[in-house]
Design an enzyme around this catalytic site. Structure first.
Site, PDB file in Angstrom:
ATOM      1  N   ASP A 344      30.503  53.659  -0.153  1.00  0.00           N
ATOM      2  CA  ASP A 344      30.008  53.136  -1.454  1.00  0.00           C
ATOM      3  C   ASP A 344      27.582  52.634  -0.939  1.00  0.00           C
ATOM      4  O   ASP A 344      28.121  53.412   0.002  1.00  0.00           O
ATOM      5  CB  ASP A 344      30.198  52.108  -2.292  1.00  0.00           C
ATOM      6  N   ASP A 346      25.526  49.770  -1.025  1.00  0.00           N
ATOM      7  CA  ASP A 346      25.673  48.081  -1.091  1.00  0.00           C
ATOM      8  C   ASP A 346      23.764  47.784  -1.163  1.00  0.00           C
ATOM      9  O   ASP A 346      22.912  48.499   0.010  1.00  0.00           O
ATOM     10  CB  ASP A 346      26.310  47.294   0.340  1.00  0.00           C
ATOM     11  N   ASP A 435      26.987  48.388  -4.884  1.00  0.00           N
ATOM     12  CA  ASP A 435      27.827  46.701  -5.414  1.00  0.00           C
ATOM     13  C   ASP A 435      25.996  46.592  -5.348  1.00  0.00           C
ATOM     14  O   ASP A 435      25.296  47.059  -4.039  1.00  0.00           O
ATOM     15  CB  ASP A 435      28.161  46.281  -4.171  1.00  0.00           C
TER      16      ASP A 435
HETATM   17  N1  DCT Z   1      31.286  41.737   2.186  1.00  0.00           N
HETATM   18  C1  DCT Z   1      30.688  39.986   2.402  1.00  0.00           C
HETATM   19  N2  DCT Z   1      32.030  39.486   0.905  1.00  0.00           N
HETATM   20  C2  DCT Z   1      32.009  40.471   0.104  1.00  0.00           C
HETATM   21  C3  DCT Z   1      32.033  41.897  -0.099  1.00  0.00           C
HETATM   22  C4  DCT Z   1      31.872  42.498   1.427  1.00  0.00           C
HETATM   23  O1  DCT Z   1      30.033  40.008   2.724  1.00  0.00           O
HETATM   24  N3  DCT Z   1      32.909  40.335  -1.160  1.00  0.00           N
HETATM   25  C5  DCT Z   1      30.268  42.262   3.133  1.00  0.00           C
HETATM   26  C6  DCT Z   1      31.489  43.284   4.214  1.00  0.00           C
HETATM   27  C7  DCT Z   1      30.976  44.481   4.299  1.00  0.00           C
HETATM   28  C8  DCT Z   1      29.510  44.546   3.460  1.00  0.00           C
HETATM   29  O2  DCT Z   1      29.740  43.705   2.245  1.00  0.00           O
HETATM   30  C9  DCT Z   1      29.725  45.349   2.995  1.00  0.00           C
HETATM   31  O3  DCT Z   1      30.803  46.086   2.662  1.00  0.00           O
HETATM   32  P1  DCT Z   1      31.553  47.513   2.599  1.00  0.00           P
HETATM   33  O4  DCT Z   1      30.428  48.611   1.219  1.00  0.00           O
HETATM   34  O5  DCT Z   1      32.854  47.006   2.154  1.00  0.00           O
HETATM   35  O6  DCT Z   1      31.917  48.442   3.949  1.00  0.00           O
HETATM   36  P2  DCT Z   1      30.107  48.900   4.273  1.00  0.00           P
HETATM   37  O7  DCT Z   1      30.983  48.183   5.756  1.00  0.00           O
HETATM   38  O8  DCT Z   1      29.018  48.752   3.659  1.00  0.00           O
HETATM   39  O9  DCT Z   1      31.804  50.162   4.873  1.00  0.00           O
HETATM   40  P3  DCT Z   1      31.590  51.392   3.581  1.00  0.00           P
HETATM   41  O10 DCT Z   1      31.139  52.639   4.801  1.00  0.00           O
HETATM   42  O11 DCT Z   1      33.191  52.114   3.812  1.00  0.00           O
HETATM   43  O12 DCT Z   1      31.433  50.896   2.632  1.00  0.00           O
HETATM   44 MG    MG Z   2      29.336  49.571   1.868  1.00  0.00          MG
END
Ligand code: DCT
Ligand code: MG
Length: 510
Positions: A344, A346, A435
């Site tokens: 995703d 973020d 997100d």
């Molecule tokens: N996070 C957080 N609280 C949440 C959800 C996520 O603090 N409720 C943090 C943990 C990692 C970061 O945000 C981003 O989450 P992901 O998108 O799940 O992980 P990523 O490291 O970006 O991995 P990906 O490349 O698969 O998106």
């Molecule tokens: Mg991510």
């Protein structure tokens, strides 16, 4: 000329040894005063060492004959990090925290460049600065002899880039950790996650069991797997998991957006093994999230590229700034850690000049705008439950309380890389998981640290409570001893409050 070949060709003319005089080379101009090099003879040999020393001196490097406290850089060839550490231990020398243990490639590249090149993970055998004891006193850490300095059990005291020298092992551990997670065995899952995490931070490849000595988080269960992989090239346990029906089914089911362990368990028990059977079963009820997950499945399982993430970033900035012109939009998550692909994208949004009401209204306005433009494929808005005076959560896994939305956006191909890859026929867009998190301006450093991930952040929270008597989460840092909240304007300040060296986002791929 290739400096590597030059260095290997050996001295052309042997200099006659001067009788009576000590073996010193003629004076050379030292161009780089801050560096004092020592070249390790072990596994290199006297002749090659002498040749390299002479060459380096001619290039303006100070190279000492003897090992002493003034040495800043130890250069070795064909030695692993643990070989050099072991050798240093035998020499019984005290090293400062500034001592670098480097592979010969660094010196050869530096001589080629005519100046010291930047030391990166591929050069560093074991950097003293990356290995910390858990000693809370930084001065004490500096004076500890090398042998005492060890790799920390905390990921937040290690630098973990995407340069993983131990893929064979970490891939295996991640399969096992995931399988234990599917079986809700948290302890074993964490064991293998931690093992994978520590191996990812090593600046060398493990080639024998000797290399695992002194590395934390490697229990017997883990070492058995390492040994098997070293000997046979693969682990029978991992192979069995990969062929296991339950593992394969859970892997498949959880690849659908909105499907977690509970749903997977249910479908598996009901005898389902494929997504097509599940989709066409009339008796099953799906959540709106799962419906979207099935609808855009192909797009969502094909990872988001950096170019796509950047294009989404432009989209987000345009929309956010239409309503709050002073807002900061920062891409977080894996992409901020330098990953080339993600599941995703973020974003953290914050605005210095806005009122609470402006803040509250922003995400709904942005969502509304995208809906009107036909770009919103799925939306789940979660309202803020944030309270300024609440203590940070002690649970390292706890979700944060900021207002956020989990979206699926329609990204038109022409918005990616100026439309270069838009030659596909038919569908002109790709569904992308996005997100967005909105946080109060004074909490932005904590939110950024948390949302940059990865498991690194969990470990930072563990470190804060176990080693510092502080509680850290995505909102705040609280000092339990002093009973005060510690403010921070940047991530650097949070690390400083915790008494930790700053770890850059791209070194947080633990
Ligand atoms: N996070 C957080 N609280 C949440 C959800 C996520 O603090 N409720 C943090 C943990 C990692 C970061 O945000 C981003 O989450 P992901 O998108 O799940 O992980 P990523 O490291 O970006 O991995 P990906 O490349 O698969 O998106
Ligand atoms: Mg991510």
């Amino acid at each position: 000329m290739d400096p590597l070949q030059m260095a290997h060709s050996g001295p052309r003319k042997k200099r006659p040894r001067q009788m009576g005089a000590p073996m010193v080379s003629p004076p050379h101009n030292i161009k780089f005063q801050d560096l004092v090099l020592y070249i390790l003879e072990k596994k290199m040999g006297t002749t090659r060492r002498a040749f390299l020393m002479e060459l380096a001196r001619r290039k303006g490097f100070r190279v000492d004959n003897e090992l002493s406290d003034s040495i800043t850089h130890i250069v070795a060839e064909n030695n692993s990090g643990s070989d050099v550490l072991e050798w240093l231990q035998v020499q019984n020398i005290k090293a400062s925290s500034q001592l670098e243990l480097l592979d010969i490639s660094w010196l050869i590249e530096s001589m080629g460049a005519g100046k010291p090149v930047e030391m990166t993970g591929k050069h560093q055998l074991v950097s003293m600065r990356r290995d910390y004891t858990a000693s809370p006193n930084p001065e004490l850490q500096k004076t500890l002899p090398v042998a005492v300095k060890k790799i920390s059990q905390y990921a937040c005291q290690r630098r973990t880039t995407l340069n993983n020298y131990n893929n064979v092992f970490t891939d295996a551990f991640e399969v096992l950790a995931e399988n234990y997670e599917f079986r809700e065995n948290e302890v074993f899952s964490l064991t293998f996650m931690r093992a994978a995490s520590v191996l990812k931070s090593l600046p060398f490849t493990i080639i024998s069991m000797k290399d695992t000595e002194g590395i934390p988080c490697l229990g017997d269960q883990v070492k058995c797997i390492i040994e098997e992989i070293i000997e046979d090239g693969e682990s029978s346990e991992v192979k069995a998991v990969l062929n296991d029906e339950r593992y394969q089914s859970f892997k498949l089911f959880t690849s659908v957006f909105g499907v977690g362990l509970k749903t997977s368990e249910k479908w598996f028990r009901m005898g389902f093994r494929t997504l097509s059977k599940i989709k066409s079963d009339k008796s099953l009820k799906f959540t709106p999230m799962q419906k979207a997950g099935f609808l855009y499945y192909e797009d969502l399982v094909s990872c988001v590229t950096r170019a796509e993430a950047e294009a989404v970033g432009v989209l987000v900035k345009e929309a956010v700034r239409a309503f709050l012109p002073d807002a900061f939009v920062t891409m977080t998550g894996g992409f901020r850690r330098g990953k080339k692909i993600g599941h995703d994208v973020d974003f953290l949004i914050t605005s210095p000049g806005s009122t609470d009401e402006d803040e509250e209204q922003l995400l709904p306005k942005v969502i509304n705008l995208w809906e009107r433009k036909g770009l919103l494929l799925y939306c789940d808005l979660v309202e803020s439950t944030f309270e300024k005076l609440k203590l940070p959560s002690r649970k390292v896994d706890a979700l944060d309380h900021f207002q956020k939305c989990f979206l699926i956006l329609k990204l038109h191909h022409q918005r990616v890389d100026g439309g270069k890859c838009s030659q596909q026929e038919g569908k002109t867009w790709k569904a992308i998981r996005v997100d967005l998190v909105m946080c109060p301006y004074e909490r932005r450093a904590f939110a950024l640290l948390g949302w940059t991930g990865s498991r690194f952040e969990r470990d930072l929270r563990r470190y804060a409570s176990h080693e510092r008597k502080m509680i850290l989460d995505n909102h705040a840092l609280y000092d339990k001893t002093k009973k005060i909240f510690l403010k921070a304007e940047s991530e650097e300040e949070i690390f400083a409050h915790l008494g930790l060296d700053y770890i850059e986002p791209w070194e947080r791929n633990a």
